[in-house]
Each structure stands twice: as C-alpha cells, then as structure tokens.
Design a protein around this motif. Sequence first.
Motif, short mmCIF file in Angstrom:
data_model
loop_
_atom_site.label_atom_id
_atom_site.label_comp_id
_atom_site.label_asym_id
_atom_site.label_seq_id
_atom_site.Cartn_x
_atom_site.Cartn_y
_atom_site.Cartn_z
N MET A 1 0.85 -1.19 0.00
CA MET A 1 0.00 0.00 0.00
C MET A 1 0.89 1.25 0.00
O MET A 1 1.83 1.35 0.78
CB MET A 1 -0.89 0.02 1.24
N SER A 2 0.61 2.20 -0.90
CA SER A 2 1.43 3.40 -0.97
C SER A 2 1.22 4.26 0.27
O SER A 2 0.19 4.20 0.94
CB SER A 2 1.06 4.21 -2.22
N ASP A 3 2.22 5.10 0.57
CA ASP A 3 2.13 5.99 1.72
C ASP A 3 0.95 6.96 1.57
O ASP A 3 0.26 7.28 2.55
CB ASP A 3 3.43 6.79 1.88
N GLN A 6 -2.33 5.14 2.27
CA GLN A 6 -2.44 4.88 3.70
C GLN A 6 -2.82 6.15 4.46
O GLN A 6 -3.65 6.11 5.37
CB GLN A 6 -1.11 4.33 4.23
N SER A 7 -2.23 7.28 4.07
CA SER A 7 -2.56 8.56 4.72
C SER A 7 -4.02 8.93 4.50
O SER A 7 -4.68 9.42 5.41
CB SER A 7 -1.64 9.67 4.19
N GLN A 9 -6.50 6.86 3.94
CA GLN A 9 -7.32 5.97 4.75
C GLN A 9 -7.30 6.37 6.23
O GLN A 9 -8.32 6.33 6.91
CB GLN A 9 -6.84 4.53 4.59
N GLN A 10 -6.14 6.78 6.71
CA GLN A 10 -6.04 7.23 8.10
C GLN A 10 -6.85 8.50 8.33
O GLN A 10 -7.53 8.66 9.35
CB GLN A 10 -4.57 7.46 8.47
N ARG A 13 -10.44 7.67 8.56
CA ARG A 13 -10.76 7.07 9.86
C ARG A 13 -10.94 8.15 10.93
O ARG A 13 -11.80 8.03 11.81
CB ARG A 13 -9.65 6.09 10.27
N CYS A 35 -0.61 4.93 15.54
CA CYS A 35 0.51 5.58 14.86
C CYS A 35 1.28 6.48 15.82
O CYS A 35 0.86 6.71 16.95
CB CYS A 35 0.01 6.39 13.67
N THR A 39 2.84 11.54 13.42
CA THR A 39 1.97 11.20 12.29
C THR A 39 0.56 11.72 12.53
O THR A 39 -0.08 12.28 11.62
CB THR A 39 1.93 9.67 12.07
#
Length: 255
Positions: A1-3, A6-7, A9-10, A13, A35, A39
């Motif tokens: 998963m690319s950074d 992922q960012s 998705q975070q 959330r 995390c 971050t």
Amino acid sequence: MSDTLQSVQQALRILDSLQTRSELGITDVAKELGCAMSTAHRLISTLAEAGYVQRVTTGKKYRLGPAMLGANDASAIEHCIEKAQPHMESLRDVSGETVQLAVLHKASIRFVAGVESRNIMRVTSRVGTLMPANATASGKLLLSLRDEAELASLYADGLPAALTTAGTTSMERFVAEVRRVREQGFGQSINEVEPGVAALAVAVKRPKGRTLCALTVSGPSSRFGADERPGNPYGQTHLEELRAHADRISAELTF
C-alpha cells in the motif's frame, strides 16, 4: 500500500471517528490509528488546513470543521462559530441550559458548536452529531425556511421513524407544525428527541438577512415549564433570552 493511500485511509478514519465523537485530541488520534504522535499531528494539521477539522476554542482537541458540516458557506459558518462563542456562554449562564448552533444538512441537522449546562441534570453537547431535522427544534426552524414543495421533495418517502412516542410520522401534521414555526419565528421540540427533554430554536442571520444557522437552548422539559398542548409557547424567559442572544450574534457577523 502506498504511503499516500495509507494517509488518505487514516484521514478518513479520523473523520469517521468525529462523526460519533464530538472531539479528538492528538493523543486520541495516535491511539486510535496506532501511529506515532508526529503522524497524528501531521494528519490533523492537513485536515485542519483543508477545513475538515478545526481546533476547539478552549482546548487542544479538534472537532469537525466547516467543510464537513453540510453548510452552503463553510467560511460563514466558521466565522459565526467564532463570533457566537461568548454569546453562547452568556446564554448558557442566563438560562442554565445547554446552548448549541445547528445547520441543516438535507433532512438532518448537524450541531456545529455547543456550550454545556453546568447543571448535573442537563442535555449534553452533541457537536458533530447528525439528527433528524423533523424531530428537533433547530431542524423545524431551518425547515420552515423551505417552501412546501421543497419539503415534499425532501420527504418524498415519508418522515423517518419517530424517535419517541411524542414524535409524528404524519406528513400532514408535520407540515402544519412547520407552518406554525414559520409564523411564530421559533422552533420547539418537546419530548420528541428524548423523553423529558425540551428545546427552543431561533435563527441566526447574515448581514443581508438570510438565515445562516439556528441557535438552540435545550434541557429538561420540567425546567422549561413545557406542556404538550400543540403550538403552545413555553419557556417564555428562555425564548426572550434566546432571541436576544441570536440578535447579538447576527449583529457581529460581517458576511
């Protein structure tokens, strides 16, 4: 998963969490996402820059920002929240009850700012929460600005299920109540959101007179002197103070 993915998705959330929790701090975010604090801070800062979250005036936590509030003019809502804060605190102190600002989002209202009553028995702040507009004082007030064709379209599938036995699923009764709100200039809810809870709401207006949001005061119905006669004004003192404070907020808005 690319950074980047992922960012994203975070960040989503975080926004999901703020749909159910009124406020989150950096520590809360780091714990929930698993995390590092750095971050969590970066994610929150990015969301804040885009207007998706905003820092709570009195602390180090964050709540949903104007870009997530369903308002047509996010900047105006943010401006209103800033100007309203001292007046909301004043109204809380005068009335002894919880005071909130709400905007209309389709057939729901979202509370965008709030100041809780200091009483042990009180209505808690619901900032960030979506609630059915037809059951709330602020929702009825904001819906009263729509014409009946718009209401019919909005509720083409009928009203949602009532939250309590005091609520109605009759469109005819609801439209009649919206007409009363339009004539009286204030919305009211008695036991419709929760048994034993009452609320009043009036409009906060922009400089040219267009309603921006609703200012509402809510608490135990026993302290409002509420009864269940349809259309009966109650909590007259609360209503007078509510109107006065809404006027003061409106007078400070510059756009």
